[in-house]
Design a protein around this motif. Structure first.
Motif, PDB file in Angstrom:
ATOM      1  N   LYS A 105       0.838  -1.202   0.000  1.00 23.43           N
ATOM      2  CA  LYS A 105       0.000   0.000   0.000  1.00 23.43           C
ATOM      3  C   LYS A 105       0.873   1.253   0.000  1.00 23.43           C
ATOM      4  CE  LYS A 105      -3.971  -1.853   2.485  1.00 23.43           C
ATOM      5  NZ  LYS A 105      -4.691  -1.837   3.767  1.00 23.43           N
ATOM      6  N   PHE A 106       1.948   1.211   0.787  1.00 22.68           N
ATOM      7  CA  PHE A 106       2.882   2.332   0.841  1.00 22.68           C
ATOM      8  C   PHE A 106       3.450   2.607  -0.546  1.00 22.68           C
ATOM      9  CE2 PHE A 106       7.344   3.685   1.229  1.00 22.68           C
ATOM     10  CZ  PHE A 106       7.172   4.892   1.891  1.00 22.68           C
ATOM     11  N   LEU A 107       3.849   1.558  -1.244  1.00 19.84           N
ATOM     12  CA  LEU A 107       4.426   1.727  -2.575  1.00 19.84           C
ATOM     13  C   LEU A 107       3.382   2.201  -3.581  1.00 19.84           C
ATOM     14  CD1 LEU A 107       6.730  -1.417  -2.788  1.00 19.84           C
ATOM     15  CD2 LEU A 107       7.372   0.933  -2.263  1.00 19.84           C
ATOM     16  N   LEU A 108       2.168   1.688  -3.471  1.00 17.85           N
ATOM     17  CA  LEU A 108       1.112   2.094  -4.402  1.00 17.85           C
ATOM     18  C   LEU A 108       0.675   3.539  -4.179  1.00 17.85           C
ATOM     19  CD1 LEU A 108      -1.104  -1.115  -4.377  1.00 17.85           C
ATOM     20  CD2 LEU A 108       0.172  -0.219  -6.316  1.00 17.85           C
ATOM     21  N   ASN A 109       0.776   4.029  -2.958  1.00 19.70           N
ATOM     22  CA  ASN A 109       0.291   5.374  -2.630  1.00 19.70           C
ATOM     23  C   ASN A 109       1.372   6.449  -2.674  1.00 19.70           C
ATOM     24  OD1 ASN A 109      -2.295   4.401  -2.225  1.00 19.70           O
ATOM     25  ND2 ASN A 109      -1.932   3.970  -0.077  1.00 19.70           N
ATOM     26  N   ARG A 110       2.557   6.102  -3.088  1.00 21.20           N
ATOM     27  CA  ARG A 110       3.628   7.112  -3.144  1.00 21.20           C
ATOM     28  C   ARG A 110       3.326   8.148  -4.214  1.00 21.20           C
ATOM     29  NH1 ARG A 110       8.422   6.998  -0.964  1.00 21.20           N
ATOM     30  NH2 ARG A 110       9.470   7.699  -2.833  1.00 21.20           N
ATOM     31  N   GLU A 111       3.671   9.410  -3.925  1.00 21.05           N
ATOM     32  CA  GLU A 111       3.423  10.495  -4.875  1.00 21.05           C
ATOM     33  C   GLU A 111       4.289  10.369  -6.118  1.00 21.05           C
ATOM     34  OE1 GLU A 111       3.931  14.210  -2.899  1.00 21.05           O
ATOM     35  OE2 GLU A 111       2.450  13.755  -1.365  1.00 21.05           O
ATOM     36  N   ASP A 112       5.522   9.904  -5.962  1.00 18.24           N
ATOM     37  CA  ASP A 112       6.435   9.793  -7.101  1.00 18.24           C
ATOM     38  C   ASP A 112       6.119   8.581  -7.973  1.00 18.24           C
ATOM     39  OD1 ASP A 112       7.716  11.994  -6.090  1.00 18.24           O
ATOM     40  OD2 ASP A 112       9.238  10.826  -5.037  1.00 18.24           O
TER      41      ASP A 112
ATOM     42  N   ILE B 207      -0.269  -4.039  -8.927  1.00 23.60           N
ATOM     43  CA  ILE B 207      -1.365  -3.109  -9.197  1.00 23.60           C
ATOM     44  C   ILE B 207      -2.708  -3.798  -8.974  1.00 23.60           C
ATOM     45  CG2 ILE B 207      -2.431  -1.645 -10.960  1.00 23.60           C
ATOM     46  CD1 ILE B 207       0.320  -0.637 -10.107  1.00 23.60           C
ATOM     47  N   ASP B 208      -2.794  -5.080  -9.354  1.00 24.41           N
ATOM     48  CA  ASP B 208      -4.062  -5.806  -9.280  1.00 24.41           C
ATOM     49  C   ASP B 208      -4.270  -6.552  -7.972  1.00 24.41           C
ATOM     50  OD1 ASP B 208      -4.570  -4.988 -11.850  1.00 24.41           O
ATOM     51  OD2 ASP B 208      -3.765  -6.812 -12.773  1.00 24.41           O
ATOM     52  N   TYR B 209      -3.339  -6.496  -7.033  1.00 24.59           N
ATOM     53  CA  TYR B 209      -3.414  -7.318  -5.826  1.00 24.59           C
ATOM     54  C   TYR B 209      -4.680  -7.061  -5.015  1.00 24.59           C
ATOM     55  CZ  TYR B 209      -2.511  -9.280  -1.262  1.00 24.59           C
ATOM     56  OH  TYR B 209      -2.637  -9.985  -0.088  1.00 24.59           O
ATOM     57  N   PHE B 210      -4.946  -5.817  -4.657  1.00 24.23           N
ATOM     58  CA  PHE B 210      -6.061  -5.526  -3.757  1.00 24.23           C
ATOM     59  C   PHE B 210      -7.433  -5.755  -4.419  1.00 24.23           C
ATOM     60  CE2 PHE B 210      -2.537  -3.308  -1.678  1.00 24.23           C
ATOM     61  CZ  PHE B 210      -2.637  -3.894  -0.437  1.00 24.23           C
ATOM     62  N   PRO B 211      -7.650  -5.362  -5.692  1.00 27.52           N
ATOM     63  CA  PRO B 211      -8.931  -5.721  -6.317  1.00 27.52           C
ATOM     64  C   PRO B 211      -9.120  -7.238  -6.451  1.00 27.52           C
ATOM     65  CG  PRO B 211      -7.866  -3.971  -7.565  1.00 27.52           C
ATOM     66  CD  PRO B 211      -6.895  -4.435  -6.535  1.00 27.52           C
ATOM     67  N   GLU B 212      -8.055  -7.953  -6.782  1.00 27.91           N
ATOM     68  CA  GLU B 212      -8.148  -9.407  -6.909  1.00 27.91           C
ATOM     69  C   GLU B 212      -8.386 -10.065  -5.552  1.00 27.91           C
ATOM     70  OE1 GLU B 212      -8.272 -11.387  -9.615  1.00 27.91           O
ATOM     71  OE2 GLU B 212      -8.307  -9.531 -10.778  1.00 27.91           O
ATOM     72  N   LYS B 213      -7.779  -9.524  -4.512  1.00 29.45           N
ATOM     73  CA  LYS B 213      -7.986 -10.069  -3.172  1.00 29.45           C
ATOM     74  C   LYS B 213      -9.456  -9.907  -2.763  1.00 29.45           C
ATOM     75  CE  LYS B 213      -6.695  -9.626   1.640  1.00 29.45           C
ATOM     76  NZ  LYS B 213      -6.020  -8.835   2.658  1.00 29.45           N
ATOM     77  N   THR B 214     -10.023  -8.741  -3.042  1.00 31.73           N
ATOM     78  CA  THR B 214     -11.424  -8.495  -2.721  1.00 31.73           C
ATOM     79  C   THR B 214     -12.336  -9.463  -3.467  1.00 31.73           C
ATOM     80  OG1 THR B 214     -10.904  -6.157  -2.405  1.00 31.73           O
ATOM     81  CG2 THR B 214     -13.222  -6.727  -2.679  1.00 31.73           C
ATOM     82  N   LYS B 215     -12.065  -9.669  -4.757  1.00 35.17           N
ATOM     83  CA  LYS B 215     -12.863 -10.612  -5.542  1.00 35.17           C
ATOM     84  C   LYS B 215     -12.730 -12.028  -4.998  1.00 35.17           C
ATOM     85  CE  LYS B 215     -12.422  -8.131  -9.907  1.00 35.17           C
ATOM     86  NZ  LYS B 215     -11.798  -8.182 -11.239  1.00 35.17           N
ATOM     87  N   HIS B 216     -11.512 -12.418  -4.657  1.00 35.25           N
ATOM     88  CA  HIS B 216     -11.257 -13.766  -4.156  1.00 35.25           C
ATOM     89  C   HIS B 216     -11.977 -14.003  -2.825  1.00 35.25           C
ATOM     90  CE1 HIS B 216      -9.021 -17.504  -4.115  1.00 35.25           C
ATOM     91  NE2 HIS B 216      -8.692 -17.276  -2.859  1.00 35.25           N
ATOM     92  N   ILE B 217     -11.950 -13.029  -1.950  1.00 34.35           N
ATOM     93  CA  ILE B 217     -12.629 -13.153  -0.651  1.00 34.35           C
ATOM     94  C   ILE B 217     -14.139 -13.264  -0.860  1.00 34.35           C
ATOM     95  CG2 ILE B 217     -13.203 -11.872   1.455  1.00 34.35           C
ATOM     96  CD1 ILE B 217     -10.281 -10.879   1.452  1.00 34.35           C
ATOM     97  N   GLU B 218     -14.686 -12.474  -1.783  1.00 44.93           N
ATOM     98  CA  GLU B 218     -16.124 -12.527  -2.055  1.00 44.93           C
ATOM     99  C   GLU B 218     -16.521 -13.884  -2.635  1.00 44.93           C
ATOM    100  OE1 GLU B 218     -20.010 -11.332  -2.093  1.00 44.93           O
ATOM    101  OE2 GLU B 218     -18.307 -10.320  -1.179  1.00 44.93           O
ATOM    102  N   ILE B 219     -15.726 -14.423  -3.540  1.00 47.88           N
ATOM    103  CA  ILE B 219     -16.009 -15.744  -4.120  1.00 47.88           C
ATOM    104  C   ILE B 219     -15.957 -16.816  -3.038  1.00 47.88           C
ATOM    105  CG2 ILE B 219     -15.069 -17.518  -5.656  1.00 47.88           C
ATOM    106  CD1 ILE B 219     -14.311 -15.220  -7.570  1.00 47.88           C
ATOM    107  N   ASN B 220     -14.953 -16.760  -2.169  1.00 51.63           N
ATOM    108  CA  ASN B 220     -14.854 -17.736  -1.076  1.00 51.63           C
ATOM    109  C   ASN B 220     -16.037 -17.640  -0.121  1.00 51.63           C
ATOM    110  OD1 ASN B 220     -12.540 -18.956  -1.931  1.00 51.63           O
ATOM    111  ND2 ASN B 220     -11.192 -17.796  -0.586  1.00 51.63           N
ATOM    112  N   ARG B 221     -16.496 -16.426   0.151  1.00 52.04           N
ATOM    113  CA  ARG B 221     -17.644 -16.239   1.043  1.00 52.04           C
ATOM    114  C   ARG B 221     -18.899 -16.866   0.430  1.00 52.04           C
ATOM    115  NH1 ARG B 221     -21.831 -13.181   1.599  1.00 52.04           N
ATOM    116  NH2 ARG B 221     -21.368 -11.850  -0.174  1.00 52.04           N
ATOM    117  N   LYS B 222     -19.089 -16.662  -0.859  1.00 54.02           N
ATOM    118  CA  LYS B 222     -20.255 -17.242  -1.526  1.00 54.02           C
ATOM    119  C   LYS B 222     -20.165 -18.767  -1.547  1.00 54.02           C
ATOM    120  CE  LYS B 222     -21.411 -13.336  -4.468  1.00 54.02           C
ATOM    121  NZ  LYS B 222     -21.493 -12.829  -5.844  1.00 54.02           N
ATOM    122  N   GLU B 223     -18.977 -19.306  -1.803  1.00 52.49           N
ATOM    123  CA  GLU B 223     -18.808 -20.756  -1.826  1.00 52.49           C
ATOM    124  C   GLU B 223     -19.070 -21.363  -0.449  1.00 52.49           C
ATOM    125  OE1 GLU B 223     -14.921 -21.551  -3.372  1.00 52.49           O
ATOM    126  OE2 GLU B 223     -15.518 -21.070  -5.430  1.00 52.49           O
TER     127      GLU B 223
END
Length: 124
Positions: free
Chosen positions: A13-20, A72-88
């Motif tokens: 998150k620190f690396l993704l949110n850096r201004e530079d 770049i895709d880690y957090f959106p993919e994690k959210t999708k994966h958690i939602e799929i596991n919850r439904k299963e």
């Protein structure tokens, strides 16, 4: 999907949110003085590099890196994966209880039929 630890996620998150940091494929550098107040360490950067989230050179005082598409895709993919596991898990739970309720209801119906036949026989 392998999840990162909490400290590794904070580092990402620190690396993704850096201004530079402009995003995927753009070089950036982090001095270790920048992360002294953070809850992650130099070792977490090494883990991110081993896992393929960043590509770069890690020196003792500075880290030159760029983010990969995996980062770049880690957090959106994690959210999708958690939602799929919850439904299963919900489907598995419903199947479990359905497998328990149907035999119980069948047993209840058979006991009621048996009692009904016993009471009819008793009244004769």
């Amino acid at each position: 999907m392998n999840f990162l630890s909490e400290c590794e996620e904070n580092c990402l998150k620190f690396l993704l949110n850096r201004e530079d940091n402009i995003g995927f494929g753009n070089d950036d550098e982090v001095c270790l003085d920048d992360i002294r107040d953070c809850d992650f360490t130099f070792a977490h950067f090494q883990t991110l590099e081993k896992e393929g989230y960043i590509v770069g050179e890690i020196f003792t005082d500075t880290i030159y890196y760029y983010l990969t598409s995996k980062a770049i895709d880690y957090f959106p993919e994690k959210t999708k994966h958690i939602e799929i596991n919850r439904k299963e898990k919900g489907v598995v739970t419903r199947r479990y209880w359905l497998d328990k309720i149907i035999p119980f209801l069948a047993l209840l119906v058979s006991v009621m039929a048996l009692l009904n036949s016993i009471f009819k026989w008793w009244q004769v």
